[in-house]
Design a protein around this motif. Structure first.
Motif, PDB file in Angstrom:
ATOM      1  N   SER A   1      68.012  14.885 -45.851  1.00 16.31           N
ATOM      2  CA  SER A   1      67.679  13.648 -45.128  1.00 16.31           C
ATOM      3  C   SER A   1      67.272  13.908 -43.678  1.00 16.31           C
ATOM      4  CB  SER A   1      68.869  12.692 -45.154  1.00 16.31           C
ATOM      5  OG  SER A   1      69.182  12.336 -46.476  1.00 16.31           O
ATOM      6  N   GLY A   2      67.428  15.145 -43.211  1.00 15.01           N
ATOM      7  CA  GLY A   2      67.073  15.475 -41.836  1.00 15.01           C
ATOM      8  C   GLY A   2      67.965  14.800 -40.805  1.00 15.01           C
ATOM      9  N   ARG A   3      69.253  14.704 -41.107  1.00 18.46           N
ATOM     10  CA  ARG A   3      70.197  14.068 -40.176  1.00 18.46           C
ATOM     11  C   ARG A   3      70.790  15.098 -39.219  1.00 18.46           C
ATOM     12  NH1 ARG A   3      71.783  11.175 -45.055  1.00 18.46           N
ATOM     13  NH2 ARG A   3      73.452  12.677 -45.382  1.00 18.46           N
ATOM     14  N   GLY A   4      71.067  14.652 -37.997  1.00 19.38           N
ATOM     15  CA  GLY A   4      71.765  15.471 -37.013  1.00 19.38           C
ATOM     16  C   GLY A   4      71.034  16.768 -36.712  1.00 19.38           C
ATOM     17  N   LEU A   5      71.748  17.876 -36.857  1.00 26.74           N
ATOM     18  CA  LEU A   5      71.184  19.197 -36.592  1.00 26.74           C
ATOM     19  C   LEU A   5      69.962  19.491 -37.456  1.00 26.74           C
ATOM     20  CD1 LEU A   5      74.542  21.200 -36.586  1.00 26.74           C
ATOM     21  CD2 LEU A   5      73.205  20.524 -34.574  1.00 26.74           C
ATOM     22  N   TRP A   6      69.951  18.915 -38.645  1.00 27.35           N
ATOM     23  CA  TRP A   6      68.896  19.201 -39.619  1.00 27.35           C
ATOM     24  C   TRP A   6      67.586  18.500 -39.276  1.00 27.35           C
ATOM     25  CZ3 TRP A   6      70.407  23.194 -42.297  1.00 27.35           C
ATOM     26  CH2 TRP A   6      71.761  23.373 -42.533  1.00 27.35           C
ATOM     27  N   ALA A   7      67.577  17.651 -38.237  1.00 32.92           N
ATOM     28  CA  ALA A   7      66.343  16.977 -37.818  1.00 32.92           C
ATOM     29  C   ALA A   7      65.400  17.948 -37.109  1.00 32.92           C
ATOM     30  CB  ALA A   7      66.670  15.806 -36.898  1.00 32.92           C
ATOM     31  N   GLY A   8      65.956  18.986 -36.520  1.00 25.87           N
ATOM     32  CA  GLY A   8      65.145  19.961 -35.787  1.00 25.87           C
ATOM     33  C   GLY A   8      65.524  21.368 -36.198  1.00 25.87           C
ATOM     34  N   GLY A   9      65.727  22.220 -35.203  1.00 28.40           N
ATOM     35  CA  GLY A   9      66.099  23.601 -35.480  1.00 28.40           C
ATOM     36  C   GLY A   9      67.382  23.971 -34.763  1.00 28.40           C
ATOM     37  N   PHE A  10      68.154  24.860 -35.377  1.00 32.39           N
ATOM     38  CA  PHE A  10      69.398  25.314 -34.756  1.00 32.39           C
ATOM     39  C   PHE A  10      69.809  26.658 -35.328  1.00 32.39           C
ATOM     40  CE2 PHE A  10      70.849  23.226 -38.567  1.00 32.39           C
ATOM     41  CZ  PHE A  10      71.984  23.918 -38.964  1.00 32.39           C
ATOM     42  N   THR A  11      70.619  27.343 -34.563  1.00 36.21           N
ATOM     43  CA  THR A  11      71.259  28.573 -35.019  1.00 36.21           C
ATOM     44  C   THR A  11      72.641  28.182 -35.523  1.00 36.21           C
ATOM     45  OG1 THR A  11      70.089  29.858 -33.342  1.00 36.21           O
ATOM     46  CG2 THR A  11      72.070  30.864 -34.290  1.00 36.21           C
ATOM     47  N   ARG A  12      73.029  28.728 -36.657  1.00 35.13           N
ATOM     48  CA  ARG A  12      74.372  28.419 -37.175  1.00 35.13           C
ATOM     49  C   ARG A  12      75.392  28.748 -36.093  1.00 35.13           C
ATOM     50  NH1 ARG A  12      75.232  26.970 -42.002  1.00 35.13           N
ATOM     51  NH2 ARG A  12      73.776  27.101 -43.702  1.00 35.13           N
ATOM     52  N   PRO A  13      76.381  27.879 -35.891  1.00 33.08           N
ATOM     53  CA  PRO A  13      77.360  28.092 -34.814  1.00 33.08           C
ATOM     54  C   PRO A  13      78.028  29.469 -34.853  1.00 33.08           C
ATOM     55  CG  PRO A  13      77.608  25.907 -35.728  1.00 33.08           C
ATOM     56  CD  PRO A  13      76.615  26.624 -36.600  1.00 33.08           C
ATOM     57  N   GLU A  14      78.359  29.946 -36.034  1.00 32.18           N
ATOM     58  CA  GLU A  14      79.000  31.257 -36.171  1.00 32.18           C
ATOM     59  C   GLU A  14      78.088  32.368 -35.639  1.00 32.18           C
ATOM     60  OE1 GLU A  14      81.554  33.479 -39.597  1.00 32.18           O
ATOM     61  OE2 GLU A  14      79.728  32.443 -40.259  1.00 32.18           O
TER      62      GLU A  14
END
Length: 166
Positions: free
Chosen positions: A147-160
């Motif tokens: 659904s592209g919600r939150g972090l999934w709307a753009g790009g991110f590195t996994r927190p770990e």
């Protein structure tokens, strides 16, 4: 002779103690805090009065971690995850089922505010990723991603992965 003395003292020091002293604490505990005692530390950590609890089964970005939004613009996704947790708590009392501690001594648990589960809510809204192999949490993450919600709307590195680079 000294060895015999050490053995005798060691044996006597256990007299009168319950046979399973270290294992006698309950494996699970309920922690709770009134709304005024709840503080959001970050996207997956709460202060409940004088206790610190990390939400189990989730991993949220750290404050200061930069992600990109849908338009490619940078933003502090750790602060956004903390804000998302704050919205889920919404000024209500929190009740948690604690089932252990993490390596920093924080309680690990599943929490609710107003009947809404915080752990699943963060993952469902896309502000934390599933951490572990819970089928429910993994399904919540997949739905948020699709659904592209939150972090999934753009790009991110996994927190770990982001923490390893710091």
């Amino acid at each position: 002779m000294a060895l015999v003395g050490v053995l005798i003292v060691g044996a006597l020091s256990g007299i009168g103690l319950p046979p399973d002293l270290m294992g006698s604490a309950p494996r699970e505990q309920d922690w709770s805090a009134l709304a005024a005692e709840v503080r959001i530390v970050d996207g997956d950590t709460l202060r409940l009065g004088d206790r610190t609890l990390r939400l189990s089964g989730v991993d949220a970005p750290e404050r200061g971690q930069t992600c990109t939004d849908a338009g490619g613009g940078p933003f502090d996704c750790g602060a956004a995850a903390a804000e998302a947790l704050s919205r889920l708590v919404n000024g209500r009392s929190v009740v948690c089922r604690v089932h252990g501690h993490d390596r920093f001594g924080r309680g690990l648990g599943v929490c609710q505010a107003g009947g809404a589960e915080l752990n699943a809510g963060l993952v469902s809204n896309g502000w934390a990723i599933a951490y572990g192999d819970s089928p429910i949490m993994l399904a919540n993450e997949a739905a948020a991603r699709l659904s592209g919600r939150g972090l999934w709307a753009g790009g991110f590195t996994r927190p770990e992965d982001w923490r390893r680079r710091q």
